[in-house]
Design an enzyme around this catalytic site. Structure first.
Site, PDB file in Angstrom:
ATOM      1  N   HIS A 168       0.838  -1.204   0.000  1.00  0.00           N
ATOM      2  CA  HIS A 168       0.000   0.000   0.000  1.00  0.00           C
ATOM      3  C   HIS A 168       0.871   1.252   0.000  1.00  0.00           C
ATOM      4  CE1 HIS A 168      -4.265  -1.235   0.605  1.00  0.00           C
ATOM      5  NE2 HIS A 168      -3.664  -2.389   0.807  1.00  0.00           N
ATOM      6  N   ALA A 206      -9.078   3.088   5.481  1.00  0.00           N
ATOM      7  CA  ALA A 206     -10.068   3.138   4.396  1.00  0.00           C
ATOM      8  C   ALA A 206     -10.519   4.584   4.260  1.00  0.00           C
ATOM      9  CB  ALA A 206     -11.242   2.211   4.692  1.00  0.00           C
ATOM     10  N   VAL A 207      -9.864   5.324   3.376  1.00  0.00           N
ATOM     11  CA  VAL A 207     -10.081   6.772   3.327  1.00  0.00           C
ATOM     12  C   VAL A 207     -11.505   7.137   2.923  1.00  0.00           C
ATOM     13  CG1 VAL A 207      -7.662   7.284   2.897  1.00  0.00           C
ATOM     14  CG2 VAL A 207      -9.186   6.883   0.954  1.00  0.00           C
TER      15      VAL A 207
END
Length: 470
Positions: free
Chosen positions: A371, A426-427
């Site tokens: 990520h 988790a934006v």
């Protein structure tokens, strides 16, 4: 690769709007099983007498003998019960669907004439009212064909609906392969019709019922009085009607038998139910063939690519990027026991998450390290994956002030130096301020705690991505 054939999902939590005609809130459909003269009997070439669904408690077959009492109970259904029901339903102007055993129909020409005169649908209930559980496939296929032939000969038209009842594991497939039925009812698994795919044929299923059914007068636990039958039907109707009022109209099936509900004391409960539903607006009382035609027109089947049926290559191509730069997660998920329940975002996510959770610590760490930093160098160089680009953009991370960018850079560096993997969140679940607050709060956690939290966030990101893929 293991695939599970049973469908435990159905329509899921959001069943479709049935769009019943004239905006009806519920479809109440009555089935009258006509089995009298088609049951097990040595006169019919069977090994013994009938023992199923009668008022004889604890009945057992009489091998090689006629069971006079059992025969006379079935005969009551044809001689008296049928006509009482015929008067009731024609008087209420409610059409019914007959599940007609072909050999029984052949022995009841006057009743068949009355069914047709009333405009009732005569669907097929098989060739004989016997058990099909252990019947060889070729024999059952031949019996289906003979049932259609005899039914057509007796009534003048082939049946368009089918219900065996005492079916085998092959029945639905064999009836579908016959190719001429608008619907099959050998299931009890939904409150709405649905489609199945068998080979090249899309087959409509209209589920039936064994609980809103007078057969419970002959089983334990069951109904003793007509009032008990009425109360159960009323309760079922009330719940389904209320669902229809809030936009989820469903179907209520009521199963009847001439020799059971045709008795006066039992019929009283059914009569009360007809009077009860007559007091409501928006109640559609169709034949099953009417439901089939409506569903085929309003909800035609559309074949689609199903994850549980994909090849490994297609599955990985479709879902290999859901876990960032980690196609091995999709490869392992494809090996699991997938089935119809996995043909939705929640199902695919569960399979992917299982593969991720069962991986080694180093493998999961690799996923975390795949990520990108939030608002980091890859984002500035426009080298993020499409998914990551959209996600960071959705939270405004592509439009930071210089001060905000400096703060993110400092936090990224501190977090990675401490834990050995980037900060993951988790934006899409947060705004820019919420992300910064979580960043600062989580920086103080120990690495074990953060590893577990980062894994949870990776799974949450995957779930959101799958929803967008649907």
């Amino acid at each position: 690769m293991t695939r599970y054939p049973r469908n435990m999902r159905g329509y899921g939590q959001d069943r479709p709007d049935a769009t019943w005609p004239d905006g009806a809130k519920i479809a109440v459909q009555f089935v009258l099983n006509y089995e009298e003269g088609g049951e097990n009997c040595v006169l019919h070439g069977d090994a013994g007498s009938e023992a199923f669904l009668s008022d004889i408690a604890g009945a057992a077959p009489w091998p090689g003998m006629r069971h006079w009492n059992m025969e006379s109970i079935y005969e009551y259904g044809a001689r008296a019960g049928f006509w009482r029901l015929h008067r009731l339903f024609t008087g209420a102007d409610i059409p019914v669907t007959i599940y007609g055993v072909a050999s029984a129909l052949a022995r009841s020409p006057e009743q068949v004439e009355a069914m047709q005169g009333a405009g009732w649908e005569i669907a097929s209930h098989g060739l004989k009212w016997v058990e099909h559980r252990d019947m060889p496939e070729d024999q059952e296929r031949a019996q289906i064909a003979e049932a259609v032939r005899l039914h057509t000969e007796v009534t003048g038209a082939r049946p368009m609906g089918w219900y065996t009842g005492r079916c085998s594991e092959n029945t639905v497939r064999l009836v579908t392969e016959e190719g001429g039925f608008d619907y099959i009812s050998d299931t009890y698994d939904d409150d709405l019709p649905y489609w199945i795919e068998i080979g090249a044929r899309d087959q409509l299923i209209i589920p039936y019922t064994l609980e809103a059914n007078d057969m419970r007068f002959a089983t334990a636990p069951g109904y003793i009085t007509g009032e008990q039958f009425f109360q159960y039907l009323k309760d079922s109707f009330d719940v389904l009607y209320a669902e229809g009022l809030v936009g989820k109209p469903a179907m209520m099936s009521v199963g009847l038998h001439c020799r059971l509900i045709g008795r006066p004391g039992k019929l009283a409960g059914l009569q009360r139910f007809l009077e009860y539903i007559d007091g409501y607006k928006g109640v559609w009382t169709p034949r099953r063939i009417d439901i089939a035609r409506h569903w085929a027109q309003a909800h035609p089947h559309m074949r689609r690519e199903r994850p549980s049926q994909m090849s490994k290559a297609d599955f990985v191509t479709r879902f290999g990027g859901v876990f960032e730069h980690s196609p091995w997660v999709a490869e392992r998920a494809h090996r699991l026991e997938l089935g119809p329940a996995h043909d939705c975002p929640a199902g695919v996510h569960n399979a992917l998450a299982r593969a991720f959770r069962s991986a080694s610590g180093d493998e999961r760490l690799g996923v975390l390290r795949a990520h990108p930093d939030l608002a980091g160098k890859l984002a500035a160089a426009k080298r993020l994956t499409a998914d990551s680009t959209q996600e960071q953009s959705s939270a405004g991370l592509d439009a930071l002030t210089d001060a905000e960018r400096d703060r993110f850079t400092a936090l990224n560096t501190a977090y990675t130096d401490k834990h050995g993997f980037p900060f993951i969140i988790a934006v899409r679940d947060h705004g820019k301020a919420g992300i910064l607050a979580a960043f600062e709060r989580r920086l103080d956690n120990d690495t074990q705690t953060e590893f577990a939290e980062a894994c949870r966030q990776v799974e949450r990101i995957a779930r959101i991505r799958l929803e967008e893929l649907a």
